[in-house]
Design a protein around this motif. Sequence first.
Motif, mmCIF file in Angstrom:
data_model
loop_
_atom_site.group_PDB
_atom_site.id
_atom_site.type_symbol
_atom_site.label_atom_id
_atom_site.label_comp_id
_atom_site.label_asym_id
_atom_site.label_seq_id
_atom_site.Cartn_x
_atom_site.Cartn_y
_atom_site.Cartn_z
ATOM 1 N N GLY A 232 3.548 0.690 -2.165
ATOM 2 C CA GLY A 232 3.814 -0.214 -1.066
ATOM 3 C C GLY A 232 4.884 -1.221 -1.446
ATOM 4 O O GLY A 232 5.409 -1.208 -2.564
ATOM 5 N N ASP A 233 5.213 -2.144 -0.519
ATOM 6 C CA ASP A 233 6.284 -3.109 -0.772
ATOM 7 C C ASP A 233 5.752 -4.475 -1.186
ATOM 8 O O ASP A 233 6.495 -5.453 -1.208
ATOM 9 C CB ASP A 233 7.209 -3.232 0.442
ATOM 10 N N THR A 234 4.457 -4.548 -1.547
ATOM 11 C CA THR A 234 3.887 -5.827 -1.990
ATOM 12 C C THR A 234 3.197 -5.704 -3.343
ATOM 13 O O THR A 234 2.294 -6.478 -3.658
ATOM 14 C CB THR A 234 2.888 -6.363 -0.948
ATOM 15 N N GLY A 235 3.600 -4.711 -4.141
ATOM 16 C CA GLY A 235 3.058 -4.580 -5.485
ATOM 17 C C GLY A 235 1.786 -3.773 -5.606
ATOM 18 O O GLY A 235 1.159 -3.760 -6.671
ATOM 19 N N ILE A 236 1.391 -3.083 -4.541
ATOM 20 C CA ILE A 236 0.173 -2.278 -4.551
ATOM 21 C C ILE A 236 0.530 -0.834 -4.222
ATOM 22 O O ILE A 236 1.386 -0.562 -3.372
ATOM 23 C CB ILE A 236 -0.851 -2.817 -3.533
ATOM 24 N N GLY A 237 -0.119 0.094 -4.903
ATOM 25 C CA GLY A 237 0.123 1.516 -4.651
ATOM 26 C C GLY A 237 -1.171 2.295 -4.659
ATOM 27 O O GLY A 237 -2.251 1.749 -4.946
ATOM 28 N N VAL A 238 -1.061 3.557 -4.354
ATOM 29 C CA VAL A 238 -2.225 4.448 -4.384
ATOM 30 C C VAL A 238 -1.768 5.844 -4.762
ATOM 31 O O VAL A 238 -0.712 6.315 -4.323
ATOM 32 C CB VAL A 238 -2.978 4.453 -3.029
ATOM 33 N N ALA A 254 -8.921 9.296 -5.635
ATOM 34 C CA ALA A 254 -8.056 8.188 -5.244
ATOM 35 C C ALA A 254 -8.000 7.162 -6.366
ATOM 36 O O ALA A 254 -9.022 6.896 -7.030
ATOM 37 C CB ALA A 254 -8.552 7.532 -3.961
ATOM 38 N N GLN A 255 -6.809 6.588 -6.574
ATOM 39 C CA GLN A 255 -6.598 5.576 -7.605
ATOM 40 C C GLN A 255 -5.758 4.441 -7.021
ATOM 41 O O GLN A 255 -4.693 4.685 -6.445
ATOM 42 C CB GLN A 255 -5.871 6.176 -8.810
ATOM 43 N N CYS A 256 -6.227 3.210 -7.152
ATOM 44 C CA CYS A 256 -5.501 2.028 -6.700
ATOM 45 C C CYS A 256 -4.585 1.558 -7.840
ATOM 46 O O CYS A 256 -5.038 1.425 -8.977
ATOM 47 C CB CYS A 256 -6.482 0.930 -6.307
ATOM 48 N N LEU A 257 -3.320 1.290 -7.526
ATOM 49 C CA LEU A 257 -2.316 0.967 -8.544
ATOM 50 C C LEU A 257 -1.835 -0.477 -8.394
ATOM 51 O O LEU A 257 -1.705 -0.990 -7.279
ATOM 52 C CB LEU A 257 -1.098 1.882 -8.416
ATOM 53 N N THR A 258 -1.542 -1.113 -9.516
ATOM 54 C CA THR A 258 -0.797 -2.355 -9.512
ATOM 55 C C THR A 258 0.635 -2.023 -9.948
ATOM 56 O O THR A 258 0.855 -1.559 -11.071
ATOM 57 C CB THR A 258 -1.435 -3.425 -10.417
ATOM 58 N N VAL A 259 1.588 -2.170 -9.043
ATOM 59 C CA VAL A 259 2.973 -1.735 -9.245
ATOM 60 C C VAL A 259 3.796 -2.911 -9.736
ATOM 61 O O VAL A 259 3.878 -3.953 -9.066
ATOM 62 C CB VAL A 259 3.557 -1.173 -7.934
ATOM 63 N N ARG A 260 4.401 -2.745 -10.936
ATOM 64 C CA ARG A 260 5.062 -3.855 -11.612
ATOM 65 C C ARG A 260 6.426 -3.441 -12.146
ATOM 66 O O ARG A 260 6.524 -2.953 -13.285
ATOM 67 C CB ARG A 260 4.186 -4.363 -12.755
ATOM 68 N N PRO A 261 7.497 -3.590 -11.348
ATOM 69 C CA PRO A 261 8.845 -3.308 -11.865
ATOM 70 C C PRO A 261 9.141 -4.183 -13.090
ATOM 71 O O PRO A 261 8.790 -5.365 -13.118
ATOM 72 C CB PRO A 261 9.750 -3.664 -10.698
#
Length: 262
Positions: A232-238, A254-261
């Motif tokens: 997603g565009d707010t730092g969350i993914g799946v 299913a896995q919830c992700l914390t997306v951190r460039p």
Amino acid sequence: MSDGGAAAYFERLGEARFRATDATSGAWREDEQHISPALGLLAHVVERDRDGRRSDGLVLARLSYDILGVVPVAEVETSVRVLRPGRTIELVEATLSHAGRAVVVLRAWLLATRDTAAVAGTSLPGIPPPEQLPEWSPAEYWPGGFIGSVHLRRHREEAGRGWFWVRTDLPVLAGEPVSPTARVAGLLDIANGMTVRADPAGVHFPNIDLTAHLLRVPEGEWLGIDSTQTFGDTGIGVTSSVLHDARGPLGSLAQCLTVRPR
């Protein structure tokens, strides 16, 4: 691929104490455990506790793991408690800890089986069998003993989308029989890293949980995973996946992700 000479992912030290071997290392850091084998260990602990309490063979139908933190390649402890006892349905909680700190908590629903062949069916599509896919090594993305211990065959449709088959020659626990369900549970967390949307060198996207629903006890040595990774565009993914085995669709993941460039 190399497993560093380990005979298993874990060695038993006592009733509830285990030592992680070098074959558990990797994912984001080689001095930390890839959490996947630990998920298999917790599934085994739940089944062992079940077998010590009852003989009717309730099966693991849902495995919901919360990953509370990282854990070094070191000794761990486990505990199990029944949250909701029942004749045909049970809810069991298992915790894996290191040095007194909880690292992973599993809540598992166990269900009684019955013959439902007359109404069985699914619209989930299959994936090509492993022999039809090319061998692939993820070592370009992921270091460590766990990735080095698995065999992979993969088809990549596009960034974040594809399907693959995975198996391992190593048991979850040295010198102790482990069920097909626990063996498969020890491979599930690999789903988040095999059809990546972005190079892990530029974007970190660890998962904070993992939930699998299983239709039945897995069959065969290969686990198939049809996976889609979304940021997603707010730092969350799946990462959303359909699981497969030798018979066909096996369940979902299913896995919830914390997306951190970086």
